[in-house]
Design a protein around this motif. Structure first.
Motif, PDB file in Angstrom:
ATOM      1  N   THR A   1      31.927  40.479  43.985  1.00  0.00           N
ATOM      2  CA  THR A   1      33.309  40.095  44.990  1.00  0.00           C
ATOM      3  C   THR A   1      34.207  39.702  43.407  1.00  0.00           C
ATOM      4  O   THR A   1      34.243  39.003  43.012  1.00  0.00           O
ATOM      5  N   VAL A   2      35.480  40.894  44.407  1.00  0.00           N
ATOM      6  CA  VAL A   2      36.093  40.760  43.453  1.00  0.00           C
ATOM      7  C   VAL A   2      37.402  39.566  43.546  1.00  0.00           C
ATOM      8  O   VAL A   2      37.821  39.427  44.663  1.00  0.00           O
ATOM      9  N   SER A   3      38.077  37.848  43.189  1.00  0.00           N
ATOM     10  CA  SER A   3      38.602  37.197  43.579  1.00  0.00           C
ATOM     11  C   SER A   3      40.521  38.329  43.499  1.00  0.00           C
ATOM     12  O   SER A   3      40.462  38.317  42.659  1.00  0.00           O
TER      13      SER A   3
ATOM     14  N   ASP B   1      41.626  37.210  40.216  1.00  0.00           N
ATOM     15  CA  ASP B   1      41.345  37.493  38.965  1.00  0.00           C
ATOM     16  C   ASP B   1      41.912  36.864  37.596  1.00  0.00           C
ATOM     17  O   ASP B   1      41.930  36.830  36.507  1.00  0.00           O
ATOM     18  N   ASP B   2      43.250  37.269  37.848  1.00  0.00           N
ATOM     19  CA  ASP B   2      44.612  37.236  36.703  1.00  0.00           C
ATOM     20  C   ASP B   2      45.136  36.352  37.109  1.00  0.00           C
ATOM     21  O   ASP B   2      46.140  35.851  35.762  1.00  0.00           O
TER      22      ASP B   2
ATOM     23  N   THR C   1      43.936  31.729  35.942  1.00  0.00           N
ATOM     24  CA  THR C   1      43.738  30.413  35.119  1.00  0.00           C
ATOM     25  C   THR C   1      44.115  29.276  35.199  1.00  0.00           C
ATOM     26  O   THR C   1      45.863  29.009  35.253  1.00  0.00           O
TER      27      THR C   1
ATOM     28  N   ARG D   1      39.555  25.402  43.719  1.00  0.00           N
ATOM     29  CA  ARG D   1      38.442  26.525  44.591  1.00  0.00           C
ATOM     30  C   ARG D   1      38.539  27.019  45.769  1.00  0.00           C
ATOM     31  O   ARG D   1      38.002  28.506  45.696  1.00  0.00           O
TER      32      ARG D   1
ATOM     33  N   PHE E   1      40.264  30.796  43.693  1.00  0.00           N
ATOM     34  CA  PHE E   1      40.552  30.958  41.858  1.00  0.00           C
ATOM     35  C   PHE E   1      38.946  29.982  41.949  1.00  0.00           C
ATOM     36  O   PHE E   1      38.880  29.190  41.659  1.00  0.00           O
ATOM     37  N   ASP E   2      38.608  30.768  40.981  1.00  0.00           N
ATOM     38  CA  ASP E   2      37.703  30.894  40.355  1.00  0.00           C
ATOM     39  C   ASP E   2      37.204  30.510  38.811  1.00  0.00           C
ATOM     40  O   ASP E   2      36.697  29.755  38.576  1.00  0.00           O
ATOM     41  N   ASP E   3      38.587  30.659  38.203  1.00  0.00           N
ATOM     42  CA  ASP E   3      38.944  29.979  36.877  1.00  0.00           C
ATOM     43  C   ASP E   3      39.761  28.230  37.242  1.00  0.00           C
ATOM     44  O   ASP E   3      41.029  28.877  36.749  1.00  0.00           O
TER      45      ASP E   3
ATOM     46  N   ALA F   1      43.753  35.316  30.814  1.00  0.00           N
ATOM     47  CA  ALA F   1      43.784  35.411  31.928  1.00  0.00           C
ATOM     48  C   ALA F   1      45.783  35.883  31.477  1.00  0.00           C
ATOM     49  O   ALA F   1      46.196  35.324  31.078  1.00  0.00           O
TER      50      ALA F   1
END
Length: 305
Positions: free
Chosen positions: A2-4, A7-8, A10, A30, A34-36, A81
Protein backbone atom coordinates in the motif's frame (compact mmCIF):
# COMPACT_ATOMS: atom_id res chain seq x y z
CA UNK A 1 2.23 -2.91 -0.97
CA UNK A 2 0.00 0.00 0.00
CA UNK A 3 1.26 3.45 -0.95
CA UNK A 4 0.44 6.17 1.57
CA UNK A 5 -0.83 9.54 0.41
CA UNK A 6 1.84 11.04 2.65
CA UNK A 7 4.88 9.06 1.48
CA UNK A 8 6.49 12.35 0.52
CA UNK A 9 6.19 13.76 4.05
CA UNK A 10 8.14 13.33 7.28
CA UNK A 11 6.33 14.50 10.40
CA UNK A 12 9.03 16.08 12.56
CA UNK A 13 8.35 16.41 16.30
CA UNK A 14 11.07 17.90 18.55
CA UNK A 15 10.45 16.88 22.16
CA UNK A 16 11.70 17.34 25.69
CA UNK A 17 9.85 15.65 28.56
CA UNK A 18 6.56 15.22 26.67
CA UNK A 19 5.67 11.72 27.89
CA UNK A 20 2.17 12.88 28.86
CA UNK A 21 1.27 13.91 25.31
CA UNK A 22 3.66 12.46 22.72
CA UNK A 23 1.89 9.10 22.53
CA UNK A 24 -1.40 10.70 21.48
CA UNK A 25 0.38 13.01 19.02
CA UNK A 26 2.13 10.12 17.27
CA UNK A 27 -1.02 7.96 17.29
CA UNK A 28 -3.13 10.75 15.78
CA UNK A 29 -0.74 11.44 12.91
CA UNK A 30 -0.20 7.78 12.12
CA UNK A 31 -3.98 7.28 12.12
CA UNK A 32 -4.21 10.20 9.67
CA UNK A 33 -1.96 8.30 7.24
CA UNK A 34 1.53 9.50 8.11
CA UNK A 35 3.85 6.49 8.22
CA UNK A 36 7.04 8.46 8.91
CA UNK A 37 6.71 10.24 12.24
CA UNK A 38 10.15 11.30 13.46
CA UNK A 39 10.51 12.23 17.13
CA UNK A 40 13.77 14.02 17.92
CA UNK A 41 14.28 13.96 21.66
CA UNK A 42 16.43 16.46 23.51
CA UNK A 43 17.42 14.15 26.35
CA UNK A 44 14.13 13.72 28.18
CA UNK A 45 14.29 12.50 31.75
CA UNK A 46 10.80 10.97 31.56
CA UNK A 47 9.47 8.21 29.29
CA UNK A 48 9.08 10.36 26.17
CA UNK A 49 11.26 8.17 23.92
CA UNK A 50 9.69 4.91 25.04
CA UNK A 51 6.13 6.21 24.69
CA UNK A 52 6.86 7.58 21.22
CA UNK A 53 8.36 4.27 20.03
CA UNK A 54 5.41 2.29 21.37
CA UNK A 55 3.06 4.60 19.46
CA UNK A 56 4.94 3.88 16.22
CA UNK A 57 7.34 6.79 15.86
CA UNK A 58 10.91 6.71 14.63
CA UNK A 59 12.88 8.08 17.59
CA UNK A 60 16.36 9.63 17.65
CA UNK A 61 18.18 11.50 20.39
CA UNK A 62 19.71 14.76 19.28
CA UNK A 63 23.41 15.26 19.75
CA UNK A 64 23.05 18.77 21.16
CA UNK A 65 20.33 20.65 23.00
CA UNK A 66 17.49 23.01 22.14
CA UNK A 67 14.64 22.89 19.65
CA UNK A 68 16.55 24.73 16.96
CA UNK A 69 19.47 22.33 17.06
CA UNK A 70 17.06 19.39 17.00
CA UNK A 71 15.32 20.65 13.86
CA UNK A 72 18.56 21.38 11.99
CA UNK A 73 20.06 18.00 12.88
CA UNK A 74 16.88 16.12 11.99
CA UNK A 75 16.56 17.65 8.52
CA UNK A 76 20.27 17.22 7.81
CA UNK A 77 20.63 13.63 9.00
CA UNK A 78 17.29 11.89 9.42
CA UNK A 79 14.85 13.26 6.82
CA UNK A 80 14.76 11.84 3.29
CA UNK A 81 11.27 12.98 2.28
CA UNK A 82 10.99 16.12 0.13
CA UNK A 83 8.41 17.67 2.48
CA UNK A 84 8.48 18.18 6.24
CA UNK A 85 5.55 18.78 8.58
CA UNK A 86 6.91 20.16 11.86
CA UNK A 87 4.97 20.50 15.10
CA UNK A 88 5.42 20.43 18.86
CA UNK A 89 4.83 17.29 20.85
CA UNK A 90 2.61 18.92 23.45
CA UNK A 91 -0.75 18.01 21.92
CA UNK A 92 -1.70 21.57 20.97
CA UNK A 93 -1.75 20.96 17.19
CA UNK A 94 -4.19 18.72 15.32
CA UNK A 95 -3.54 16.08 12.69
CA UNK A 96 -6.80 17.26 11.05
CA UNK A 97 -5.02 20.44 9.93
CA UNK A 98 -2.19 18.57 8.20
CA UNK A 99 -3.82 18.50 4.75
CA UNK A 100 -4.34 22.27 4.79
CA UNK A 101 -0.72 22.76 5.83
CA UNK A 102 0.62 20.54 3.05
CA UNK A 103 -1.65 21.62 0.19
CA UNK A 104 0.35 24.79 -0.67
CA UNK A 105 3.55 22.73 -0.94
CA UNK A 106 2.00 20.13 -3.21
CA UNK A 107 0.31 22.70 -5.45
CA UNK A 108 3.51 24.69 -5.77
CA UNK A 109 1.89 27.78 -4.24
CA UNK A 110 4.49 27.96 -1.46
CA UNK A 111 7.68 26.37 -0.17
CA UNK A 112 7.03 27.27 3.46
CA UNK A 113 3.71 27.22 5.31
CA UNK A 114 2.95 28.72 8.72
CA UNK A 115 -0.08 27.63 10.73
CA UNK A 116 -1.88 30.65 12.16
CA UNK A 117 -2.90 29.76 15.71
CA UNK A 118 -4.93 32.95 16.14
CA UNK A 119 -7.42 31.83 13.48
CA UNK A 120 -9.01 29.35 15.92
CA UNK A 121 -7.43 29.57 19.33
CA UNK A 122 -9.39 27.58 21.86
CA UNK A 123 -10.07 28.85 25.35
CA UNK A 124 -7.09 28.38 27.66
CA UNK A 125 -4.64 27.65 24.86
CA UNK A 126 -2.60 30.81 25.52
CA UNK A 127 -2.32 33.14 28.49
CA UNK A 128 -3.06 36.85 28.16
CA UNK A 129 0.66 37.58 28.64
CA UNK A 130 1.62 35.19 25.85
CA UNK A 131 -1.04 36.64 23.55
CA UNK A 132 0.30 40.14 24.14
CA UNK A 133 3.89 38.99 23.62
CA UNK A 134 2.98 37.21 20.40
CA UNK A 135 1.18 40.27 19.05
CA UNK A 136 4.11 42.54 19.89
CA UNK A 137 6.64 40.20 18.30
CA UNK A 138 4.56 39.78 15.15
CA UNK A 139 4.17 43.54 14.92
CA UNK A 140 7.91 44.06 15.39
CA UNK A 141 8.62 41.48 12.70
CA UNK A 142 6.37 43.31 10.26
CA UNK A 143 8.07 46.65 10.95
CA UNK A 144 11.62 45.30 10.84
CA UNK A 145 11.38 42.82 7.98
CA UNK A 146 8.56 44.23 5.90
CA UNK A 147 6.45 41.05 5.87
CA UNK A 148 3.31 39.99 7.71
CA UNK A 149 3.24 36.25 8.33
CA UNK A 150 0.49 36.49 10.93
CA UNK A 151 1.99 34.16 13.51
CA UNK A 152 5.77 33.82 13.19
CA UNK A 153 6.06 31.97 16.52
CA UNK A 154 3.76 29.15 15.46
CA UNK A 155 5.31 25.73 15.94
CA UNK A 156 3.16 24.17 13.21
CA UNK A 157 5.11 24.44 9.95
CA UNK A 158 5.24 22.69 6.60
CA UNK A 159 8.18 23.23 4.29
CA UNK A 160 10.12 21.64 1.50
CA UNK A 161 13.48 20.23 2.47
CA UNK A 162 15.02 22.19 -0.42
CA UNK A 163 13.75 25.52 0.96
CA UNK A 164 14.96 24.64 4.44
CA UNK A 165 18.45 23.98 3.08
CA UNK A 166 18.51 27.50 1.62
CA UNK A 167 18.15 28.97 5.11
CA UNK A 168 21.05 29.97 7.32
CA UNK A 169 19.85 28.92 10.77
CA UNK A 170 21.87 29.18 13.97
CA UNK A 171 19.35 29.42 16.84
CA UNK A 172 19.42 26.49 19.24
CA UNK A 173 16.26 27.16 21.24
CA UNK A 174 12.75 28.47 20.61
CA UNK A 175 14.15 31.20 18.36
CA UNK A 176 14.16 28.71 15.48
CA UNK A 177 10.65 29.74 14.36
CA UNK A 178 11.65 33.40 14.30
CA UNK A 179 14.81 32.60 12.36
CA UNK A 180 12.84 30.60 9.80
CA UNK A 181 10.40 33.49 9.30
CA UNK A 182 13.26 35.95 8.89
CA UNK A 183 15.03 33.69 6.41
CA UNK A 184 11.81 33.31 4.39
CA UNK A 185 11.56 37.10 4.14
CA UNK A 186 15.26 37.61 3.50
CA UNK A 187 15.65 34.93 0.83
CA UNK A 188 12.21 35.54 -0.66
CA UNK A 189 11.12 31.94 -0.08
CA UNK A 190 7.46 31.66 -1.18
CA UNK A 191 5.57 31.58 2.12
CA UNK A 192 1.90 31.34 2.94
CA UNK A 193 -0.17 31.30 6.11
CA UNK A 194 -3.08 28.92 6.70
CA UNK A 195 -5.60 28.93 9.57
CA UNK A 196 -5.29 26.14 12.11
CA UNK A 197 -6.83 25.23 15.44
CA UNK A 198 -4.68 25.74 18.53
CA UNK A 199 -5.62 23.63 21.54
CA UNK A 200 -4.78 24.07 25.23
CA UNK A 201 -2.14 21.76 26.61
CA UNK A 202 -3.68 18.62 28.13
CA UNK A 203 -3.73 18.55 31.92
CA UNK A 204 -0.66 16.93 33.40
CA UNK A 205 1.76 18.25 30.79
CA UNK A 206 4.13 21.10 31.51
CA UNK A 207 5.40 23.70 29.08
CA UNK A 208 9.11 24.11 28.36
CA UNK A 209 8.52 27.74 27.37
CA UNK A 210 9.59 30.60 29.66
CA UNK A 211 7.64 33.61 28.32
CA UNK A 212 9.84 36.46 29.57
CA UNK A 213 13.20 34.82 28.92
CA UNK A 214 12.29 33.28 25.57
CA UNK A 215 10.40 36.40 24.50
CA UNK A 216 13.49 38.49 25.15
CA UNK A 217 15.63 36.07 23.16
CA UNK A 218 13.21 36.25 20.24
CA UNK A 219 13.11 40.06 20.24
CA UNK A 220 16.92 40.19 20.30
CA UNK A 221 17.06 37.68 17.45
CA UNK A 222 14.65 39.78 15.39
CA UNK A 223 16.77 42.86 15.97
CA UNK A 224 20.06 41.06 15.30
CA UNK A 225 18.74 39.66 12.03
CA UNK A 226 17.71 43.14 10.91
CA UNK A 227 21.41 43.94 10.45
CA UNK A 228 21.51 42.02 7.17
CA UNK A 229 17.85 42.14 6.17
CA UNK A 230 16.95 45.74 7.03
CA UNK A 231 20.15 47.69 7.78
CA UNK A 232 18.34 51.02 7.61
CA UNK A 233 16.20 50.00 10.59
CA UNK A 234 19.10 48.36 12.46
CA UNK A 235 21.64 51.19 12.18
CA UNK A 236 18.99 53.89 11.87
CA UNK A 237 17.34 52.99 15.17
CA UNK A 238 20.67 53.08 17.02
CA UNK A 239 21.61 56.29 15.26
CA UNK A 240 18.27 57.92 16.03
CA UNK A 241 18.53 56.94 19.70
CA UNK A 242 22.07 58.32 19.93
CA UNK A 243 21.05 61.56 18.20
CA UNK A 244 18.01 62.02 20.45
CA UNK A 245 20.02 61.41 23.63
CA UNK A 246 22.73 63.79 22.43
CA UNK A 247 20.13 66.42 21.59
CA UNK A 248 18.53 66.13 25.03
CA UNK A 249 21.90 66.49 26.78
CA UNK A 250 22.76 69.45 24.54
CA UNK A 251 19.42 71.08 25.38
CA UNK A 252 20.10 70.64 29.11
CA UNK A 253 23.56 72.19 28.72
CA UNK A 254 22.06 75.11 26.80
CA UNK A 255 19.32 75.74 29.35
CA UNK A 256 21.82 75.61 32.22
CA UNK A 257 24.09 78.14 30.49
CA UNK A 258 21.27 80.55 29.59
CA UNK A 259 19.40 80.44 32.91
CA UNK A 260 22.18 79.93 35.44
CA UNK A 261 25.37 80.78 33.57
CA UNK A 262 26.66 77.32 34.50
CA UNK A 263 28.79 75.58 31.90
CA UNK A 264 28.96 71.80 31.59
CA UNK A 265 31.95 71.26 29.35
CA UNK A 266 32.07 67.49 29.79
CA UNK A 267 28.36 67.09 29.09
CA UNK A 268 28.70 69.35 26.05
CA UNK A 269 31.42 67.08 24.66
CA UNK A 270 29.30 64.00 25.37
CA UNK A 271 26.31 65.57 23.62
CA UNK A 272 28.35 66.52 20.56
CA UNK A 273 29.87 63.04 20.38
CA UNK A 274 26.45 61.34 20.67
CA UNK A 275 24.95 63.53 17.96
CA UNK A 276 27.93 62.99 15.65
CA UNK A 277 27.85 59.20 16.12
CA UNK A 278 24.08 59.15 15.66
CA UNK A 279 24.19 61.07 12.39
CA UNK A 280 27.00 58.87 11.08
CA UNK A 281 25.04 55.71 11.93
CA UNK A 282 21.97 57.10 10.15
CA UNK A 283 24.05 57.81 7.07
CA UNK A 284 25.64 54.35 7.26
CA UNK A 285 22.19 52.77 7.49
CA UNK A 286 21.03 54.61 4.36
CA UNK A 287 24.13 53.54 2.42
CA UNK A 288 23.90 49.94 3.64
CA UNK A 289 20.23 49.79 2.66
CA UNK A 290 21.07 51.11 -0.80
CA UNK A 291 23.82 48.51 -1.24
CA UNK A 292 21.48 45.73 -0.07
CA UNK A 293 18.76 46.85 -2.49
CA UNK A 294 21.22 46.90 -5.40
CA UNK A 295 22.54 43.48 -4.39
CA UNK A 296 19.05 41.97 -4.29
CA UNK A 297 18.19 43.51 -7.65
CA UNK A 298 21.30 41.99 -9.19
CA UNK A 299 20.49 38.59 -7.74
CA UNK A 300 17.00 38.76 -9.24
CA UNK A 301 18.43 39.67 -12.64
CA UNK A 302 20.90 36.78 -12.41
CA UNK A 303 18.11 34.44 -11.33
CA UNK A 304 20.03 33.23 -8.27
CA UNK A 305 17.52 34.27 -5.62
Amino acid sequence: MTVSAFDDVTVLVPTLNEAATIGDVVTDFRAAGFDDVLVVDGGSTDDTREVAREAGARVVTQSGSGKGQAVREAVAKHVDAPNVLMLDGDGTYRAEDADAMLDPLRSGAADHVIGNRFADMRSGAMTALNRLGNRLINGAFGVIHGESFGDILSGYRAFTRASFERMHLTADGFGIETEMAVECAKREIPTTVVPITYLPRPSGSNTNLHPVRDGGIIILELYRRAKTNNPLFYFGSIGAASTIVGGMVAAYVGVEWVTRQVSHEVLAVVAAFAILVGVQLLMFGVLADLILSLHRERLREDGTE
